[in-house]
Design an enzyme around this catalytic site. Structure first.
Site: not given
Ligand code: EPZ
Length: 440
Positions: A44-45, A115, A139, A145-148, A419
């Site tokens: 999926k990811n 998201r 969620c 957040p998506i600030d990065q 999902r």
């Molecule tokens: C991906 O989510 C996966 N989803 C998630 O899988 C997975 O849990 C996660 O990576 C961690 O491995 C997809 O790939 C579609 P992150 P993502 O950005 O990219 C913080 C599932 O069950 N962050 O790596 O959204 C964030 O808040 C799902 O299949 C910022 O602060 O996760 C988190 O604490 C759930 N700013 C941490 O980083 C940003 O701009 C990791 O988030 C982005 C993230």
């Protein structure tokens, strides 16, 4: 026209309401050790960013080993809403052409349900120089957040403003740069990588995510003619291209679906071949399952998991790949709920990923939460009960708990499960589990 006279009972049966009250649920009779082999579907990811990447090129993209998941349908629907031609006729194959886009918007109602829709930001900016994407909002598992994502796209020259809950972004031509992520982010890395492949000049992404799904996306982009190296390490180097050709790519196997079957085999005293599974994709999860007493061996067609009579409790802390995957935390917690001894679990990636705990407690698990730490005291037996799914991986952990609980467990609201797992109940039944889906 063939006219059939329906038997009395069917002719007058009220049509079932298909509103929220008619949600599907799973009924599980616990106690069976899982045996046999199960094939893992496409990841999926990896599929979600790869579908978004089809926005980068003209012509028809062909993606195979596409999993039959609700989230994949949502992403394909988003592209179709923008005007992409999406062909899903052949099972497991998605053909997408994105030349006739009529708008560049990802609306709130769709983004809030998934998201990962924000992954259209990078490709739309790179190819069309514009997009309007709803901020995803939080969620169940955290603020997320998506600030990065936005910081990285801005560094590539995008002009980004937040207006009424939407990201409005414009860019004449993105320009390569060196960008360092403040935090390790999987979709953040993927979004900025997809923008960089059409930027002018060279881009270096530092502190990039190492997840195998990032590498699979990079492979799909290389099949389009992108020049990328270092994916799978912290530094990814990209030389931008003037244009790309449509991809031909097979999605990698889903390491979290595979890991879920591995946990199920380990905790049920089973013996399962996870077909298509790649042990190295499990990272620290494989080591932790071995520490708990399971045997995992990579074979030609996948990896074999043999569970002991009873697992031993082990501690684990979630971390970015190759650390212990946060997406496996709930499943391993279910395994520890019936292990011998106490296990200390630390969730360091998301701030609220223990939604499964109150539901597991209903099944007789003995778990105490203190901040981001959960102490799991293993019990001899869980007892079947009716529980509620809250998010994707939490629902998987409740299914696993039901597999070993005494008596009958009903897991409600399994649209969460759909999902990220294709027909999980069929695959588990194929391994000997007594599990059926029904509509409440
Ligand atoms: C991906 O989510 C996966 N989803 C998630 O899988 C997975 O849990 C996660 O990576 C961690 O491995 C997809 O790939 C579609 P992150 P993502 O950005 O990219 C913080 C599932 O069950 N962050 O790596 O959204 C964030 O808040 C799902 O299949 C910022 O602060 O996760 C988190 O604490 C759930 N700013 C941490 O980083 C940003 O701009 C990791 O988030 C982005 C993230």
């Amino acid at each position: 026209m063939i006219t059939r006279t329906l038997p009395e009972s069917i002719a007058y049966s009220k049509p079932k309401p298909r509103g929220p009250e008619a949600m599907d649920a799973l009924k599980i009779k616990g106690g069976k050790a899982l045996k046999g082999s199960v094939r893992v579907g496409g990841a999926k990811n990896a599929a979600l960013p790869i579908i978004a990447a089809t926005l980068l090129a003209e012509g028809e993209n062909t993606i195979t080993n596409m999993p039959a998941l609700a989230d994949v349908d949502t992403m394909a629907k988003l592209l179709a809403m923008m005007g992409a031609e999406v062909d899903k006729r052949e099972k497991g194959v998605l053909r997408i052409a994105t030349d006739k886009l009529k708008d560049f918007e990802a609306p709130y109602d769709l983004v809030r349900t998934m998201r990962a829709s924000v992954l259209v930001l990078g490709p739309l900016l790179a190819r069309y120089g514009q997009c309007r994407v709803s901020l995803p909002g939080g969620c169940a598992i955290g603020a997320r957040p998506i600030d990065q994502h936005l910081k990285g796209l801005t560094a590539l020259g995008a002009d980004i403003t937040l207006v009424h809950g939407y990201v409005e972004a414009k860019a004449s031509r993105l320009k390569g740069t060196t960008f360092i992520f403040d935090v390790n982010t999987v979709t953040g890395t993927e979004n900025v990588l997809m923008a960089a492949v059409l930027a002018r000049g060279e881009t270096v992404l530092r502190n990039a995510a190492l997840e195998p799904e990032v590498v699979d996306l990079a492979n799909a982009l290389r099949s389009m003619g992108a020049e990328i190296e270092g994916d799978g390490t912290t530094d990814i180097r990209v030389v931008g291209r003037e244009g790309l050709s449509p991809m031909k790519h097979a999605v990698m196997p889903d390491r979290i679906e595979a890991g879920t079957f591995a946990a199920a085999a380990a905790m049920s005293g089973g013996d399962v071949l996870v077909e298509g599974g790649v042990l190295s994709h499990l990272g620290a999860v494989a080591d932790k399952l071995r520490d708990a007493g399971a045997k995992l061996t990579q074979e030609a067609g996948g990896y074999r998991v043999i569970g002991p009579k009873r697992l031993k409790a082990i501690d684990f802390t979630t971390a970015p790949y190759p650390g212990f995957a946060t997406d496996m935390q709930a499943q391993l917690m279910a395994a520890m709920a019936v292990a011998e001894g106490s296990s200390v679990v630390r969730e360091t990636v998301f701030e609220n990923r223990y939604m499964h705990v109150p539901e597991m407690t209903r099944l007789g698990a003995d778990i105490t939460i203190d901040g981001n730490v959960a102490v799991v005291r293993g019990v001899e037996k869980l007892m079947g009960a009716t529980v509620m799914a809250t998010d994707l991986r939490a629902s998987a952990s409740l299914v696993l708990s039901g597999l070993v609980a005494e008596g009958e467990t009903v897991v409600r609201r399994i649209y969460h499960l759909d999902r990220g797992y294709a027909a999980l109940e069929k695959k588990l039944a194929g391994l000997g589990a007594e599990i059926t889906r029904f509509s409440e």
